[in-house]
Design a protein around this motif. Structure first.
Motif, PDB file in Angstrom:
ATOM      1  N   ILE A  70       0.834  -1.203   0.000  1.00  0.00           N
ATOM      2  CA  ILE A  70       0.000   0.000   0.000  1.00  0.00           C
ATOM      3  C   ILE A  70       0.868   1.252   0.000  1.00  0.00           C
ATOM      4  CG2 ILE A  70      -1.679   1.337   1.320  1.00  0.00           C
ATOM      5  CD1 ILE A  70      -2.802  -1.324   2.358  1.00  0.00           C
ATOM      6  N   LEU A  71       1.895   1.258   0.846  1.00  0.00           N
ATOM      7  CA  LEU A  71       2.761   2.432   0.925  1.00  0.00           C
ATOM      8  C   LEU A  71       3.480   2.686  -0.392  1.00  0.00           C
ATOM      9  CD1 LEU A  71       4.318   1.998   4.483  1.00  0.00           C
ATOM     10  CD2 LEU A  71       2.525   3.599   3.785  1.00  0.00           C
ATOM     11  N   ARG A  72       3.968   1.635  -1.030  1.00  0.00           N
ATOM     12  CA  ARG A  72       4.642   1.829  -2.329  1.00  0.00           C
ATOM     13  C   ARG A  72       3.655   2.313  -3.388  1.00  0.00           C
ATOM     14  NH1 ARG A  72       7.793  -2.486  -0.385  1.00  0.00           N
ATOM     15  NH2 ARG A  72       6.374  -4.059  -1.223  1.00  0.00           N
ATOM     16  N   TYR A  73       2.422   1.828  -3.320  1.00  0.00           N
ATOM     17  CA  TYR A  73       1.413   2.324  -4.265  1.00  0.00           C
ATOM     18  C   TYR A  73       1.191   3.823  -4.075  1.00  0.00           C
ATOM     19  CZ  TYR A  73      -3.113   3.626  -6.085  1.00  0.00           C
ATOM     20  OH  TYR A  73      -4.121   4.300  -6.726  1.00  0.00           O
ATOM     21  N   LEU A  74       0.996   4.235  -2.838  1.00  0.00           N
ATOM     22  CA  LEU A  74       0.757   5.657  -2.582  1.00  0.00           C
ATOM     23  C   LEU A  74       1.953   6.497  -2.980  1.00  0.00           C
ATOM     24  CD1 LEU A  74      -1.031   5.517   0.893  1.00  0.00           C
ATOM     25  CD2 LEU A  74      -2.081   5.908  -1.347  1.00  0.00           C
ATOM     26  N   ALA A  75       3.151   6.014  -2.646  1.00  0.00           N
ATOM     27  CA  ALA A  75       4.349   6.767  -2.996  1.00  0.00           C
ATOM     28  C   ALA A  75       4.511   6.871  -4.500  1.00  0.00           C
ATOM     29  CB  ALA A  75       5.575   6.103  -2.374  1.00  0.00           C
ATOM     30  N   GLY A  76       4.275   5.765  -5.210  1.00  0.00           N
ATOM     31  CA  GLY A  76       4.437   5.775  -6.660  1.00  0.00           C
ATOM     32  C   GLY A  76       3.366   6.569  -7.378  1.00  0.00           C
ATOM     33  N   HIS A  77       2.159   6.553  -6.836  1.00  0.00           N
ATOM     34  CA  HIS A  77       1.043   7.209  -7.513  1.00  0.00           C
ATOM     35  C   HIS A  77       0.927   8.685  -7.147  1.00  0.00           C
ATOM     36  CE1 HIS A  77      -2.421   6.619 -10.080  1.00  0.00           C
ATOM     37  NE2 HIS A  77      -3.192   7.260  -9.234  1.00  0.00           N
ATOM     38  N   TYR A  78       1.276   9.021  -5.908  1.00  0.00           N
ATOM     39  CA  TYR A  78       1.055  10.381  -5.431  1.00  0.00           C
ATOM     40  C   TYR A  78       2.319  11.089  -4.938  1.00  0.00           C
ATOM     41  CZ  TYR A  78      -3.880   9.030  -5.443  1.00  0.00           C
ATOM     42  OH  TYR A  78      -5.127   8.609  -5.816  1.00  0.00           O
ATOM     43  N   GLY A  79       3.366  10.338  -4.654  1.00  0.00           N
ATOM     44  CA  GLY A  79       4.568  10.935  -4.101  1.00  0.00           C
ATOM     45  C   GLY A  79       5.437  11.598  -5.145  1.00  0.00           C
ATOM     46  N   GLN A  80       6.259  12.498  -4.686  1.00  0.00           N
ATOM     47  CA  GLN A  80       7.208  13.200  -5.545  1.00  0.00           C
ATOM     48  C   GLN A  80       8.608  13.020  -4.960  1.00  0.00           C
ATOM     49  OE1 GLN A  80       6.324  14.723  -8.392  1.00  0.00           O
ATOM     50  NE2 GLN A  80       4.170  14.205  -8.039  1.00  0.00           N
ATOM     51  N   PRO A  81       9.636  13.138  -5.814  1.00  0.00           N
ATOM     52  CA  PRO A  81      10.992  13.112  -5.264  1.00  0.00           C
ATOM     53  C   PRO A  81      11.166  14.279  -4.280  1.00  0.00           C
ATOM     54  CG  PRO A  81      11.016  12.881  -7.660  1.00  0.00           C
ATOM     55  CD  PRO A  81       9.620  13.266  -7.277  1.00  0.00           C
ATOM     56  N   PRO A  82      11.921  14.089  -3.214  1.00  0.00           N
ATOM     57  CA  PRO A  82      12.720  12.918  -2.876  1.00  0.00           C
ATOM     58  C   PRO A  82      11.976  11.858  -2.078  1.00  0.00           C
ATOM     59  CG  PRO A  82      13.189  14.663  -1.329  1.00  0.00           C
ATOM     60  CD  PRO A  82      12.206  15.236  -2.306  1.00  0.00           C
ATOM     61  N   PHE A  83      10.691  12.113  -1.740  1.00  0.00           N
ATOM     62  CA  PHE A  83       9.953  11.132  -0.944  1.00  0.00           C
ATOM     63  C   PHE A  83       9.971   9.766  -1.620  1.00  0.00           C
ATOM     64  CE2 PHE A  83       6.074   8.945   0.439  1.00  0.00           C
ATOM     65  CZ  PHE A  83       6.203   9.034   1.814  1.00  0.00           C
ATOM     66  N   TRP A  84       9.796   9.745  -2.929  1.00  0.00           N
ATOM     67  CA  TRP A  84       9.843   8.511  -3.721  1.00  0.00           C
ATOM     68  C   TRP A  84      10.490   8.869  -5.058  1.00  0.00           C
ATOM     69  CZ3 TRP A  84       9.947   3.747  -2.448  1.00  0.00           C
ATOM     70  CH2 TRP A  84       9.629   2.722  -3.332  1.00  0.00           C
TER      71      TRP A  84
END
Length: 214
Positions: A70-84
């Motif tokens: 779930i966390l990787r999905y949220l990071a990949g779909h909504y996160g921006q560098p440098p968070f992801w």
């Protein structure tokens, strides 16, 4: 809109909610699990056959379970560098520390220590077993200590998904009555996390409802 199933006193739900808070995403959360029940119903098991929390649904998409996924999905779909990060090597660096934290620190703390201190009646507690578990956890925290002597956060100088997986256990680690070797970098890091509004709201949550009395 994100829909989340899971009680706020679940450490896995806390990791998810902290991530949601850091990303500023709108959500609706439903208490489920432990005293709230609901995880053994046909409706819930249709979303997650394991009967565990958290479960996340993004809009009308297929429900997701397993906190790391779930966390990787949220990071990949909504996160921006440098968070992801977008670049593969940099993203793998963050993910490496996130997986390390989940597989080693979280598993080494939650059941062997937290459950024995909080979710076990005082008369049934085993101080020797708790002390042994604390001693086994400390070398892992020593790895974090060495890393945090070089960087402000676990995977670099900015908050990333790795900090979500690692930092969410630290409120309970520093709050419960256990012996803690002096780790100044870890303490500095934890105090930095406590200044973040999303951490205070979603992680620094009372766990009294989990406590077992004699």
């Amino acid at each position: 809109m994100l829909t989340i199933w899971g009680r706020k006193t679940s450490s896995n739900v806390q990791a998810l909610m902290w991530c949601v808070g850091e990303l500023g995403l709108p959500y609706e959360r439903h208490d489920a699990g432990h005293r709230y029940g609901g995880t053994d119903t046909a409706e819930f098991l249709a979303m997650n056959p394991n009967g565990t929390v958290p479960v996340l649904r993004d809009g009308e998409s297929e429900p997701l379970w397993e906190t790391g996924a779930i966390l990787r999905y949220l990071a990949g779909h909504y996160g921006q560098p440098p968070f992801w990060p977008e670049e593969g090597q940099a993203r793998a660096h963050v993910d490496k520390w996130a997986e390390w934290a989940k597989i080693n620190v979280t598993l080494g703390f939650t059941v062997p220590i937290f459950w024995r201190v909080v979710r076990t009646a005082p008369a049934d507690q085993d101080p020797a077993a708790i002390g042994d578990a604390v001693a086994k956890l400390d070398p892992l925290l020593g790895i974090a200590e060495a890393q945090l002597a070089r960087t402000a956060f676990l995977a670099g100088d900015a908050l990333t998904l790795a900090d979500i997986q690692f930092g969410h256990v630290l409120f309970r680690y520093f709050d419960i009555p256990i012996p803690r070797p002096d780790r100044p970098m870890l303490r500095r890091y934890y105090e930095t996390l406590t200044e973040r509004p999303a951490f205070r709201e979603h992680v620094m949550v009372s766990y009294e409802e989990l406590r077992v009395a004699d």
